[in-house]
Scaffold this motif. Sequence first.
Motif, PDB file in Angstrom:
ATOM      1  N   ALA A 138       0.850  -1.209   0.000  1.00  0.00           N
ATOM      2  CA  ALA A 138       0.000   0.000   0.000  1.00  0.00           C
ATOM      3  C   ALA A 138       0.882   1.255   0.000  1.00  0.00           C
ATOM      4  N   ALA A 139       1.971   1.213   0.761  1.00  0.00           N
ATOM      5  CA  ALA A 139       2.868   2.383   0.828  1.00  0.00           C
ATOM      6  C   ALA A 139       3.568   2.591  -0.526  1.00  0.00           C
ATOM      7  N   THR A 140       3.966   1.493  -1.168  1.00  0.00           N
ATOM      8  CA  THR A 140       4.640   1.605  -2.475  1.00  0.00           C
ATOM      9  C   THR A 140       3.677   2.183  -3.507  1.00  0.00           C
ATOM     10  N   ARG A 141       2.435   1.776  -3.396  1.00  0.00           N
ATOM     11  CA  ARG A 141       1.424   2.303  -4.327  1.00  0.00           C
ATOM     12  C   ARG A 141       1.257   3.813  -4.105  1.00  0.00           C
ATOM     13  N   GLY A 142       1.263   4.228  -2.869  1.00  0.00           N
ATOM     14  CA  GLY A 142       1.173   5.667  -2.583  1.00  0.00           C
ATOM     15  C   GLY A 142       2.358   6.421  -3.192  1.00  0.00           C
ATOM     16  N   ALA A 143       3.540   5.807  -3.116  1.00  0.00           N
ATOM     17  CA  ALA A 143       4.754   6.455  -3.652  1.00  0.00           C
ATOM     18  C   ALA A 143       4.676   6.576  -5.175  1.00  0.00           C
ATOM     19  N   ILE A 144       4.185   5.533  -5.825  1.00  0.00           N
ATOM     20  CA  ILE A 144       4.046   5.583  -7.297  1.00  0.00           C
ATOM     21  C   ILE A 144       3.006   6.647  -7.669  1.00  0.00           C
TER      22      ILE A 144
END
Lengths: 91, 91, 91, 91
Positions: free
Chosen positions: B43-49
């Motif tokens: 979920a955090a990686t998706r936020g970063a992308i």
Amino acid sequence: MAHLTKDNEALTNRVKRIAGQVDAIDRALASSASCASILHLVAATRGAINGLMEEIIDAYLREHVAGPDLSDTARAEGADELLAAIRRYAK
Amino acid sequence: MAHLTKDNEALTNRVKRIAGQVDAIDRALASSASCASILHLVAATRGAINGLMEEIIDAYLREHVAGPDLSDTARAEGADELLAAIRRYAK
Amino acid sequence: MAHLTKDNEALTNRVKRIAGQVDAIDRALASSASCASILHLVAATRGAINGLMEEIIDAYLREHVAGPDLSDTARAEGADELLAAIRRYAK
Amino acid sequence: MAHLTKDNEALTNRVKRIAGQVDAIDRALASSASCASILHLVAATRGAINGLMEEIIDAYLREHVAGPDLSDTARAEGADELLAAIRRYAK
């Protein structure tokens, strides 16, 4: 034993493909590729992360909320974790 | 020279951080970390992308659609590319 | 004259359909319809609003950023408005 | 009796507010309001539908997947419905 593990080959392959996509963005920036190509590389990577997120939500929901042998407390905790990730995922 | 290039240090650092996050997901799977931690890593990686995508849309819009010295044709092409990425990005 | 107007029949029809979908959610709640049906009604309405948002971003980008007869200042202002809506839209 | 019902005042008020927002978009189109204002009205309405969707996913997950007195079959069906809506919601 967590069920989202290295034995889940499909999942690990999916993560490695995403790593490859992020690497491709890095190389595109380093080689001053066209802005349009970088724009589409990032949009595609975002789509891939979305797909990964959906797969993990699916697995998590079935294992840690709907799983047959869970206590009521464990189910409630699983629901809390999932909702926190979904809220973050929807941002 | 495309403006989304290696000279844009903030952008390249952002991409490298995302590469690190994807690597962390890979290692978490390999080490059978808890499913909840993997859920939140993704979920955090998706936020970063998402953040990267917004930054690139912003730069692309200002350079290739709103830029002062563009021909009408170049602007229309820039608008087409951006809309294609936004539609893909919204999926 | 704003180009997003009542003369844009397709757009107004789209908005009226969404109004109908929201009304259907209201009626489903009032009639204690099944939770699953309410869940899907809301997901469908969200999809419809996404489609409306994309159509408006498309029209706005072409008219107020890429339009041939705009001043550089007007283009920059159009870009600012669009980016603010896209950031909000992506939330 | 489904728990997402007219007795859930907060939920019904939320839906009525969204109906008001959609109506405001309709009136803005009819009165040829500025395109920028229409753009932001739609983005705000989309944000409101997102909030409604998250509230319904939360209630549905706790009631129809994590609920203490459900059979394993009912839980699995609840999980299927939720995942279908989440996939649609993420589009």
